[in-house]
Design a protein around this motif. Structure first.
Motif, PDB file in Angstrom:
ATOM      1  N   PHE D  99      45.947  13.949  34.084  1.00  0.00           N
ATOM      2  CA  PHE D  99      44.992  14.704  34.942  1.00  0.00           C
ATOM      3  C   PHE D  99      45.673  14.765  36.436  1.00  0.00           C
ATOM      4  O   PHE D  99      45.257  15.976  37.285  1.00  0.00           O
ATOM      5  CB  PHE D  99      44.141  13.533  35.270  1.00  0.00           C
ATOM      6  CG  PHE D  99      43.163  13.508  34.596  1.00  0.00           C
ATOM      7  CD1 PHE D  99      41.819  14.344  34.418  1.00  0.00           C
ATOM      8  CD2 PHE D  99      42.872  12.306  33.362  1.00  0.00           C
ATOM      9  CE1 PHE D  99      41.076  14.582  33.170  1.00  0.00           C
ATOM     10  CE2 PHE D  99      41.838  12.391  32.357  1.00  0.00           C
ATOM     11  CZ  PHE D  99      40.958  13.286  32.232  1.00  0.00           C
ATOM     12  N   ARG D 100      46.838  14.597  36.552  1.00  0.00           N
ATOM     13  CA  ARG D 100      47.543  14.930  37.893  1.00  0.00           C
ATOM     14  C   ARG D 100      48.572  16.042  37.992  1.00  0.00           C
ATOM     15  O   ARG D 100      48.542  16.794  38.784  1.00  0.00           O
ATOM     16  CB  ARG D 100      48.661  13.728  38.439  1.00  0.00           C
ATOM     17  CG  ARG D 100      47.835  12.503  38.896  1.00  0.00           C
ATOM     18  CD  ARG D 100      48.955  11.487  39.299  1.00  0.00           C
ATOM     19  NE  ARG D 100      47.913  10.374  39.809  1.00  0.00           N
ATOM     20  CZ  ARG D 100      48.663   9.106  39.554  1.00  0.00           C
ATOM     21  NH1 ARG D 100      49.791   8.842  38.766  1.00  0.00           N
ATOM     22  NH2 ARG D 100      47.876   8.019  39.903  1.00  0.00           N
ATOM     23  N   GLU D 101      49.100  16.426  36.804  1.00  0.00           N
ATOM     24  CA  GLU D 101      50.096  17.352  36.741  1.00  0.00           C
ATOM     25  C   GLU D 101      49.941  18.796  36.201  1.00  0.00           C
ATOM     26  O   GLU D 101      50.549  19.412  35.991  1.00  0.00           O
ATOM     27  CB  GLU D 101      51.255  16.696  35.990  1.00  0.00           C
ATOM     28  CG  GLU D 101      51.721  15.590  36.625  1.00  0.00           C
ATOM     29  CD  GLU D 101      52.347  14.999  37.937  1.00  0.00           C
ATOM     30  OE1 GLU D 101      52.508  16.261  38.937  1.00  0.00           O
ATOM     31  OE2 GLU D 101      52.543  14.118  38.471  1.00  0.00           O
ATOM     32  N   GLY D 151      33.332  13.735  35.899  1.00  0.00           N
ATOM     33  CA  GLY D 151      33.772  13.402  37.229  1.00  0.00           C
ATOM     34  C   GLY D 151      33.875  11.813  37.339  1.00  0.00           C
ATOM     35  O   GLY D 151      34.628  11.222  37.760  1.00  0.00           O
ATOM     36  N   VAL D 152      32.606  11.177  36.949  1.00  0.00           N
ATOM     37  CA  VAL D 152      32.647   9.784  36.972  1.00  0.00           C
ATOM     38  C   VAL D 152      33.740   9.228  36.228  1.00  0.00           C
ATOM     39  O   VAL D 152      34.409   8.315  36.626  1.00  0.00           O
ATOM     40  CB  VAL D 152      31.354   8.992  36.469  1.00  0.00           C
ATOM     41  CG1 VAL D 152      31.252   7.785  36.085  1.00  0.00           C
ATOM     42  CG2 VAL D 152      30.175   9.675  37.006  1.00  0.00           C
ATOM     43  N   ASN D 154      36.621  10.664  34.936  1.00  0.00           N
ATOM     44  CA  ASN D 154      38.063  11.023  35.114  1.00  0.00           C
ATOM     45  C   ASN D 154      38.589  10.899  36.412  1.00  0.00           C
ATOM     46  O   ASN D 154      39.640  10.674  36.784  1.00  0.00           O
ATOM     47  CB  ASN D 154      38.043  12.531  35.182  1.00  0.00           C
ATOM     48  CG  ASN D 154      37.922  13.148  33.813  1.00  0.00           C
ATOM     49  OD1 ASN D 154      37.832  12.352  32.724  1.00  0.00           O
ATOM     50  ND2 ASN D 154      37.755  14.502  33.486  1.00  0.00           N
ATOM     51  N   TRP D 155      37.524  10.506  37.369  1.00  0.00           N
ATOM     52  CA  TRP D 155      38.076  10.081  38.713  1.00  0.00           C
ATOM     53  C   TRP D 155      38.897   8.724  38.673  1.00  0.00           C
ATOM     54  O   TRP D 155      39.581   8.450  39.615  1.00  0.00           O
ATOM     55  CB  TRP D 155      36.927  10.116  39.578  1.00  0.00           C
ATOM     56  CG  TRP D 155      37.340  10.012  41.204  1.00  0.00           C
ATOM     57  CD1 TRP D 155      36.831   8.760  42.027  1.00  0.00           C
ATOM     58  CD2 TRP D 155      38.024  10.790  42.070  1.00  0.00           C
ATOM     59  NE1 TRP D 155      37.214   8.940  43.306  1.00  0.00           N
ATOM     60  CE2 TRP D 155      37.984  10.171  43.458  1.00  0.00           C
ATOM     61  CE3 TRP D 155      38.512  12.283  41.885  1.00  0.00           C
ATOM     62  CZ2 TRP D 155      38.658  10.988  44.245  1.00  0.00           C
ATOM     63  CZ3 TRP D 155      39.070  12.780  42.992  1.00  0.00           C
ATOM     64  CH2 TRP D 155      39.158  12.053  44.240  1.00  0.00           C
ATOM     65  N   TYR D 157      41.048   7.352  37.143  1.00  0.00           N
ATOM     66  CA  TYR D 157      42.440   7.448  37.211  1.00  0.00           C
ATOM     67  C   TYR D 157      43.155   7.318  38.667  1.00  0.00           C
ATOM     68  O   TYR D 157      44.124   6.829  38.889  1.00  0.00           O
ATOM     69  CB  TYR D 157      43.175   8.739  36.428  1.00  0.00           C
ATOM     70  CG  TYR D 157      43.270   9.785  37.348  1.00  0.00           C
ATOM     71  CD1 TYR D 157      44.373  10.041  38.149  1.00  0.00           C
ATOM     72  CD2 TYR D 157      42.528  10.944  36.858  1.00  0.00           C
ATOM     73  CE1 TYR D 157      44.403  11.175  38.903  1.00  0.00           C
ATOM     74  CE2 TYR D 157      42.560  11.925  37.992  1.00  0.00           C
ATOM     75  CZ  TYR D 157      43.477  12.309  38.873  1.00  0.00           C
ATOM     76  OH  TYR D 157      43.596  13.165  39.313  1.00  0.00           O
ATOM     77  N   GLN D 158      42.460   7.738  39.679  1.00  0.00           N
ATOM     78  CA  GLN D 158      42.577   7.571  41.009  1.00  0.00           C
ATOM     79  C   GLN D 158      42.903   6.466  41.581  1.00  0.00           C
ATOM     80  O   GLN D 158      43.582   6.056  42.491  1.00  0.00           O
ATOM     81  CB  GLN D 158      41.751   8.564  41.906  1.00  0.00           C
ATOM     82  CG  GLN D 158      41.979  10.098  41.799  1.00  0.00           C
ATOM     83  CD  GLN D 158      42.630  10.718  42.750  1.00  0.00           C
ATOM     84  OE1 GLN D 158      43.343   9.936  43.438  1.00  0.00           O
ATOM     85  NE2 GLN D 158      42.554  11.981  42.903  1.00  0.00           N
ATOM     86  N   TRP D 159      41.827   5.504  41.144  1.00  0.00           N
ATOM     87  CA  TRP D 159      41.651   4.359  41.800  1.00  0.00           C
ATOM     88  C   TRP D 159      41.782   2.991  40.816  1.00  0.00           C
ATOM     89  O   TRP D 159      41.952   1.919  41.246  1.00  0.00           O
ATOM     90  CB  TRP D 159      40.358   4.125  42.498  1.00  0.00           C
ATOM     91  CG  TRP D 159      39.228   4.590  41.539  1.00  0.00           C
ATOM     92  CD1 TRP D 159      38.589   5.751  41.223  1.00  0.00           C
ATOM     93  CD2 TRP D 159      38.457   3.284  40.939  1.00  0.00           C
ATOM     94  NE1 TRP D 159      37.546   5.559  40.655  1.00  0.00           N
ATOM     95  CE2 TRP D 159      37.553   4.126  40.194  1.00  0.00           C
ATOM     96  CE3 TRP D 159      38.537   2.353  40.660  1.00  0.00           C
ATOM     97  CZ2 TRP D 159      36.610   3.807  39.144  1.00  0.00           C
ATOM     98  CZ3 TRP D 159      37.599   1.593  39.662  1.00  0.00           C
ATOM     99  CH2 TRP D 159      36.635   2.257  39.012  1.00  0.00           C
ATOM    100  N   LEU D 171      33.560  -1.951  33.200  1.00  0.00           N
ATOM    101  CA  LEU D 171      33.492  -0.554  33.973  1.00  0.00           C
ATOM    102  C   LEU D 171      32.789   0.181  32.985  1.00  0.00           C
ATOM    103  O   LEU D 171      31.819   1.034  33.564  1.00  0.00           O
ATOM    104  CB  LEU D 171      35.008  -0.149  34.050  1.00  0.00           C
ATOM    105  CG  LEU D 171      35.205   1.325  34.885  1.00  0.00           C
ATOM    106  CD1 LEU D 171      34.839   1.009  36.383  1.00  0.00           C
ATOM    107  CD2 LEU D 171      36.510   1.670  35.022  1.00  0.00           C
TER     108      LEU D 171
END
Lengths: 185, 185, 185, 185
Positions: D99-101, D151-152, D154-155, D157-159, D171
DNA sequence: GATGAATGAGAATTCATTCAT
DNA sequence: AATGAATGAATTCTCATTCAT
């Protein structure tokens, strides 16, 4: 290549100083690229450190040989003065770089070199003490005297000219006499 | 302002070296802008030159005073050694900057300072010659002897510690004795 | 000039990423030199930090305005979702840069932004709690729910196309409905 | 060796990002030379592409299994959300890297991955359509709804913090409920 | 399969200096 | 006297990549 870099950089540090010499200057002179330099040395300082270590370690080894010879203190001092003058003046480059550029070593590296230098001075102090003990040398403040002797020799890198009117041999004789018996009639 | 710039820059040159000190460092410490610096000095080198000139001219003047006094050569040499050690060590900053940073003067400026330094050395040589003529000082190679004396004194800026165990007065006594009568019993 | 640098850099960070944009890219686009950049910003990271601060502070202020209005929790949540979608998508650049490049902030800077982001989320949590207290919102794990809402909105920067077939207004309506009443019949 | 390189690089990409990880970092950790890396991979991007392909193909396969099971649309959506959260968070590394790269893939490679991602989203859309057709799911803009769901998940991985106070199972339950029935009482 | 020497393009940053005001 | 914006050349260092062995 490593050796070539060291040699070329010593030439340039001698001529233009550490700060006045860029990595590009060194690599261009060797006709290689900057990358090559960094393949062999992590940084400019690491290179400077290597030059310093080479010089001082070599000097300490030679001093050790002198210390272990069966000579009296006076002779040992003479030999050490000779060693210094030769290595500063005829071995040339590395000596001048050593005395001029130490300031550009940081933290740990600087401390390491300072420690080696101290070792060299303390070895001179030992010889002085030995000489004082057996009546060869006047009693006095050994540390300051050692630093006085080092002043006479080390300052030479500032002014000595290989093509001048005085050879290293003559210089050694003059300085040894001066240190041992002074200038007063 | 001119004076303040000189003083602040000497402090910083002493601490971080000429190359290690930027114009911004100096002006920020004085809370003025870079423009101000360039209003007073054409370039960084001009500033360095001014510091050098101040130092060496002052030294030469003081040497001149010594030379003109009615003393014998030995006393004069003593006085010159004292002068050097004081100006390197207790007058402080300017001396250390003078001995360390001369290399950063270019061409003309470097030559000018070299000439002044040479003058100072030649004055020592004159005293030596005078002393040799009247039997006070051993006959010898005056230039080398002068450089030996300067080595003993000038090297001090490398290691002298104001808070160390030896005062400048003691140091002067030890070095004068060493130069005059040597270390041999 | 400061503003011009920020604007140009946002454009380029958005297009090529922080790492993919060099100082030269930015300055060349503005037809100034690299020096100009460093006259205004100490480092590339400082610039990125400025962009981040501008964005999140503005967002927090607008959120504050919403929080202080006399609306029920549901309406406030709607307003916050609308705020996010507008600032990510139509305000454009800064939002996308904010969500993509935070990783390039180091230590202190990263922490500062994380703190601001946390503040924003905690404000959402407060609204949720308020809504749960008066029976508007289902009781549940407020932090996770807040993160779920933020997921729906923030993920938009990944895919939203200004020229696509859905306007921000439509998007807001769909997402608000989805968040409030779910997708199940 | 190929596998070891992939695993080590995922670890480092996760920790320091794609740009923040050099080939040397990877090879040194494996105690091999850079040459070895290039024996197995044509370029750094090829390696990144491999990681991406592994991740998304695996995800699509698992999604396919879900799609073919005899469940109603609601259950299938639940299963897909569960699949995503598990693979982002517990399978760990590869998900975060994915998801980041993605941005660091160029042209063709980026397009390929975008196509796979689109496939995954379209599969969700199909389930939504199926659900809408038989009255399980509210009628609406399937693409946007699918992106809302992604969105719900995949987001996260940020937190998400594996050692935090909420497990992946909890979760999943919270997010499934939120997506299906919303947050409104 | 693997190595290690070498490359070269480019990156961020520094800094003395200029100059219109 | 002093400012502050802008310059531009130079500097150290990074790193993906190549290639002969």
């Amino acid at each position: 290549m490593r050796t070539r870099i060291v040699e070329e950089s010593m030439k340039q540090f001698d001529k233009n100083g550490f700060t006045g010499t860029s990595i590009v200057d060194i690599t261009q002179a060797l006709d290689v690229t900057k990358g090559t330099f960094y393949y062999y040395f992590d940084s400019k300082e690491k290179l400077l450190m290597e030059i310093h270590l080479m010089y001082i370690k070599n000097l300490l080894e030679k001093q050790q040989v002198i210390l272990q010879q069966p000579m009296n203190a006076t002779k040992k001092l003479e030999a050490i003065v000779e060693l210094l003058l030769h290595s500063i003046l005829s071995d040339g480059l590395s000596g001048r770089v050593f005395f001029r550029e130490m300031r550009h070593l940081k933290n740990n590296n600087e401390q390491t070199i300072i420690t080696y230098r101290k070792k060299f001075r303390q070895n001179i102090e030992k010889v002085l003490l030995q000489g004082m003990a057996n009546g060869e040398i006047k009693k006095g403040h050994v540390k300051i005297v050692a630093l006085g002797i080092l002043g006479v020799t080390n300052w030479s890198y500032q002014w000595f000219d290989e093509n001048g009117d005085v050879s290293i041999e003559e210089l050694t004789t003059i300085f040894v006499n001066m240190i041992l018996t002074g200038i007063k009639e």
